[in-house]
Motif scaffolding. Structure first.
Motif, PDB file in Angstrom:
ATOM      1  N   ALA A 138       1.092  -6.528  -6.619  1.00 45.97           N
ATOM      2  CA  ALA A 138       1.790  -5.294  -6.992  1.00 45.97           C
ATOM      3  C   ALA A 138       3.301  -5.461  -6.864  1.00 45.97           C
ATOM      4  CB  ALA A 138       1.297  -4.141  -6.118  1.00 45.97           C
ATOM      5  N   LYS A 139       3.736  -6.187  -5.830  1.00 41.80           N
ATOM      6  CA  LYS A 139       5.174  -6.423  -5.677  1.00 41.80           C
ATOM      7  C   LYS A 139       5.712  -7.310  -6.797  1.00 41.80           C
ATOM      8  CE  LYS A 139       5.185  -5.916  -0.646  1.00 41.80           C
ATOM      9  NZ  LYS A 139       5.401  -6.585   0.662  1.00 41.80           N
ATOM     10  N   VAL A 140       4.898  -8.287  -7.225  1.00 41.88           N
ATOM     11  CA  VAL A 140       5.320  -9.134  -8.339  1.00 41.88           C
ATOM     12  C   VAL A 140       5.491  -8.299  -9.605  1.00 41.88           C
ATOM     13  CG1 VAL A 140       4.591 -11.014  -9.861  1.00 41.88           C
ATOM     14  CG2 VAL A 140       4.312 -11.228  -7.382  1.00 41.88           C
ATOM     15  N   ASP A 141       4.629  -7.304  -9.771  1.00 38.26           N
ATOM     16  CA  ASP A 141       4.725  -6.417 -10.935  1.00 38.26           C
ATOM     17  C   ASP A 141       5.773  -5.334 -10.742  1.00 38.26           C
ATOM     18  OD1 ASP A 141       2.739  -7.840 -12.158  1.00 38.26           O
ATOM     19  OD2 ASP A 141       1.120  -6.537 -11.467  1.00 38.26           O
ATOM     20  N   ARG A 142       6.561  -5.441  -9.655  1.00 37.81           N
ATOM     21  CA  ARG A 142       7.652  -4.513  -9.379  1.00 37.81           C
ATOM     22  C   ARG A 142       7.154  -3.084  -9.164  1.00 37.81           C
ATOM     23  NH1 ARG A 142      12.528  -6.391 -13.543  1.00 37.81           N
ATOM     24  NH2 ARG A 142      12.661  -8.564 -12.813  1.00 37.81           N
ATOM     25  N   ALA A 143       6.007  -2.953  -8.523  1.00 36.85           N
ATOM     26  CA  ALA A 143       5.489  -1.624  -8.200  1.00 36.85           C
ATOM     27  C   ALA A 143       6.188  -1.101  -6.955  1.00 36.85           C
ATOM     28  CB  ALA A 143       3.976  -1.688  -7.966  1.00 36.85           C
ATOM     29  N   GLY A 144       6.583   0.162  -6.983  1.00 35.20           N
ATOM     30  CA  GLY A 144       7.248   0.763  -5.844  1.00 35.20           C
ATOM     31  C   GLY A 144       6.277   1.126  -4.736  1.00 35.20           C
ATOM     32  N   VAL A 145       6.811   1.739  -3.680  1.00 35.20           N
ATOM     33  CA  VAL A 145       5.989   2.095  -2.524  1.00 35.20           C
ATOM     34  C   VAL A 145       4.909   3.091  -2.920  1.00 35.20           C
ATOM     35  CG1 VAL A 145       6.011   3.134  -0.233  1.00 35.20           C
ATOM     36  CG2 VAL A 145       7.892   1.633  -0.938  1.00 35.20           C
ATOM     37  N   GLN A 174       3.775   3.737  -5.910  1.00 33.24           N
ATOM     38  CA  GLN A 174       2.854   3.142  -6.878  1.00 33.24           C
ATOM     39  C   GLN A 174       1.836   2.253  -6.181  1.00 33.24           C
ATOM     40  OE1 GLN A 174       5.653   1.279  -9.583  1.00 33.24           O
ATOM     41  NE2 GLN A 174       5.330   2.887 -11.122  1.00 33.24           N
ATOM     42  N   ARG A 175       2.281   1.491  -5.175  1.00 30.41           N
ATOM     43  CA  ARG A 175       1.339   0.645  -4.428  1.00 30.41           C
ATOM     44  C   ARG A 175       0.334   1.505  -3.668  1.00 30.41           C
ATOM     45  NH1 ARG A 175       6.114  -2.369  -3.120  1.00 30.41           N
ATOM     46  NH2 ARG A 175       6.093  -1.526  -0.994  1.00 30.41           N
ATOM     47  N   PHE A 176       0.813   2.617  -3.127  1.00 36.60           N
ATOM     48  CA  PHE A 176      -0.111   3.500  -2.404  1.00 36.60           C
ATOM     49  C   PHE A 176      -1.142   4.115  -3.347  1.00 36.60           C
ATOM     50  CE2 PHE A 176      -1.267   7.779  -0.990  1.00 36.60           C
ATOM     51  CZ  PHE A 176      -1.832   7.489   0.248  1.00 36.60           C
ATOM     52  N   ARG A 177      -0.686   4.531  -4.528  1.00 34.63           N
ATOM     53  CA  ARG A 177      -1.587   5.206  -5.467  1.00 34.63           C
ATOM     54  C   ARG A 177      -2.536   4.226  -6.148  1.00 34.63           C
ATOM     55  NH1 ARG A 177      -1.030   6.612 -10.862  1.00 34.63           N
ATOM     56  NH2 ARG A 177       1.089   5.778 -10.849  1.00 34.63           N
ATOM     57  N   GLN A 178      -2.058   3.011  -6.460  1.00 35.19           N
ATOM     58  CA  GLN A 178      -2.864   2.065  -7.212  1.00 35.19           C
ATOM     59  C   GLN A 178      -3.695   1.134  -6.340  1.00 35.19           C
ATOM     60  OE1 GLN A 178      -3.189   2.262 -10.414  1.00 35.19           O
ATOM     61  NE2 GLN A 178      -1.565   3.741 -10.830  1.00 35.19           N
ATOM     62  N   VAL A 179      -3.240   0.866  -5.117  1.00 36.81           N
ATOM     63  CA  VAL A 179      -3.927  -0.099  -4.260  1.00 36.81           C
ATOM     64  C   VAL A 179      -4.543   0.571  -3.035  1.00 36.81           C
ATOM     65  CG1 VAL A 179      -3.681  -2.213  -2.904  1.00 36.81           C
ATOM     66  CG2 VAL A 179      -2.370  -1.933  -5.027  1.00 36.81           C
ATOM     67  N   THR A 180      -3.705   1.260  -2.256  1.00 37.01           N
ATOM     68  CA  THR A 180      -4.175   1.787  -0.974  1.00 37.01           C
ATOM     69  C   THR A 180      -5.188   2.901  -1.146  1.00 37.01           C
ATOM     70  OG1 THR A 180      -2.010   1.246  -0.030  1.00 37.01           O
ATOM     71  CG2 THR A 180      -3.430   2.730   1.224  1.00 37.01           C
ATOM     72  N   LEU A 181      -4.864   3.896  -1.954  1.00 35.47           N
ATOM     73  CA  LEU A 181      -5.720   5.076  -2.077  1.00 35.47           C
ATOM     74  C   LEU A 181      -7.124   4.765  -2.580  1.00 35.47           C
ATOM     75  CD1 LEU A 181      -5.789   8.086  -1.627  1.00 35.47           C
ATOM     76  CD2 LEU A 181      -4.937   8.418  -3.948  1.00 35.47           C
ATOM     77  N   PRO A 182      -7.303   3.912  -3.611  1.00 32.03           N
ATOM     78  CA  PRO A 182      -8.677   3.599  -4.022  1.00 32.03           C
ATOM     79  C   PRO A 182      -9.508   2.947  -2.920  1.00 32.03           C
ATOM     80  CG  PRO A 182      -7.128   2.995  -5.752  1.00 32.03           C
ATOM     81  CD  PRO A 182      -6.310   3.345  -4.553  1.00 32.03           C
ATOM     82  N   TRP A 183      -8.874   2.144  -2.075  1.00 28.88           N
ATOM     83  CA  TRP A 183      -9.612   1.505  -0.997  1.00 28.88           C
ATOM     84  C   TRP A 183      -9.902   2.467   0.147  1.00 28.88           C
ATOM     85  CZ3 TRP A 183     -11.389  -3.603  -0.148  1.00 28.88           C
ATOM     86  CH2 TRP A 183     -11.197  -4.476  -1.218  1.00 28.88           C
ATOM     87  N   LEU A 184      -9.207   3.585   0.209  1.00 28.42           N
ATOM     88  CA  LEU A 184      -9.417   4.562   1.284  1.00 28.42           C
ATOM     89  C   LEU A 184     -10.355   5.694   0.888  1.00 28.42           C
ATOM     90  CD1 LEU A 184      -5.886   5.018   2.903  1.00 28.42           C
ATOM     91  CD2 LEU A 184      -7.823   3.704   3.754  1.00 28.42           C
ATOM     92  N   LEU A 185     -10.894   5.662  -0.327  1.00 29.37           N
ATOM     93  CA  LEU A 185     -11.750   6.763  -0.763  1.00 29.37           C
ATOM     94  C   LEU A 185     -12.999   6.886   0.100  1.00 29.37           C
ATOM     95  CD1 LEU A 185     -11.542   6.609  -4.657  1.00 29.37           C
ATOM     96  CD2 LEU A 185     -10.518   8.271  -3.114  1.00 29.37           C
TER      97      LEU A 185
END
Length: 318
Positions: free
Chosen positions: A215-222, A224-235
């Motif tokens: 996500a950092k390589v794709d220049r995703a912000g904080v 965006q990383r929370f919404r695209q990476v963290t939140l799906p894993w916390l469902l």
């Protein structure tokens, strides 16, 4: 001229071994399993199933210890009377508001604390240990602590605000309906928040670090990383939190009873307080059992709703 030797011996026949027979699993194994589990099942039935069944049976009766001669079977009369009972409807409204406030604060604050404790910094282990302290405190002690803090005469909060010049005189925070409602909600959140933090922190620890690197390589912000990476894993951890914390909020009694006693007026008169008052003060066991089953059915419906919404996002790993 060289001659080539020819091997005229016949090849040996390959030995064929008979296939192994699978272990026999007859009716004896099933009976043995039932026999070994029978003591535990009997204990569970005596300690859990019987009281639950008996409470439902009582909820179908008009049963008051002060009026034993009037005991009779009324079918679902106790449940139908709740529809027109203004005290119950007011209590239900207060309970729903209490659950919404407690659940919202618990999820938001629990997620924020879990994200902070998931980072690497000095003293993280100590802070993780301190977060568990409120969870180890019994509900009665929790209520006494918060009642002492907000005491109108000797409360340390009043003393602090008075010394800082924010107030001219000591305030009775718990005599205000809005103040009492918010204070009880905060006390409940403070007592149950560590459980939410533990569950969400365990979910965060399972997220692969490569996902954040990508996500950092794709220049995703904080965010965006929370919404695209963290939140799906916390469902799935959030599903557990929502179900259990909703049940805890609907059944909240000890902290509220010690802190406000259900007052002032009906500001904190949740269903659990009304239920205990109906059984212990008015000795109406039939109506009190109906209250208990209403709490059970409401939490069951809400839990099914949570599962139907979040379970579709993926499989739940246990």
């Amino acid at each position: 001229m060289a001659t080539t030797a020819v091997d005229t011996t016949k090849p040996r026949a390959q030995e064929v071994k008979p296939p192994r027979r699978p272990p026999r699993r007859g009716i004896s194994d099933t009976l043995r399993a039932y026999f070994l589990n029978a003591p535990a099942m009997i204990v569970i039935g005596v300690l859990v199933a019987y009281p639950i069944g008996y409470s439902f049976w009582l909820s179908l009766h008009k049963y008051n210890l002060k009026l034993p001669a009037l005991e009779r079977f009324v079918w679902f009369g106790n449940y139908l009377s709740l529809v027109t009972d203004p005290e119950f409807l007011t209590s239900l409204k207060v309970t729903v508001g209490f659950v919404v406030v407690v659940l919202g604060l618990t999820v938001l604050m629990g997620t924020a604390l879990a994200l902070v404790l998931n980072e690497t910094f000095v003293g993280r282990g100590l802070l993780r240990s301190l977060v568990l302290l409120p969870w180890a405190m019994p509900g009665v002690v929790n209520g006494l602590m918060w009642r002492t803090i907000f005491d109108a005469k000797t409360g340390p909060l009043n003393g602090l605000l008075y010394q800082l010049g924010f107030i001219d005189s000591y305030q009775a925070f718990l005599t205000s309906p809005t103040g009492a409602f918010l204070i009880t909600a905060v006390a409940q959140v403070w007592n149950t928040l560590p459980f939410t933090v533990i569950i969400l922190l365990a979910g965060l620890s399972t997220i692969p670090g490569e996902l954040y690197d990508a996500a950092k390589v794709d220049r995703a912000g904080v965010f965006q990383r929370f919404r695209q990476v963290t939140l799906p894993w916390l469902l799935h951890p959030l599903l557990i939190v929502l179900i259990l914390e909703t049940m805890n909020a609907f059944r909240a009694f000890d902290t509220i009873y010690v802190l406000t006693g259900g007052g002032p007026g009906d500001a904190t008169n949740v269903i659990a307080v009304l239920n205990v008052r109906t059984v212990l003060t008015y000795t109406d066991f039939g109506l009190g059992s109906a209250y208990s089953w209403v709490i059970t059915l409401v939490t069951l419906v809400i839990s099914i709703g949570y599962i139907s919404v979040l379970y579709k996002k993926g499989s739940i790993e246990i």
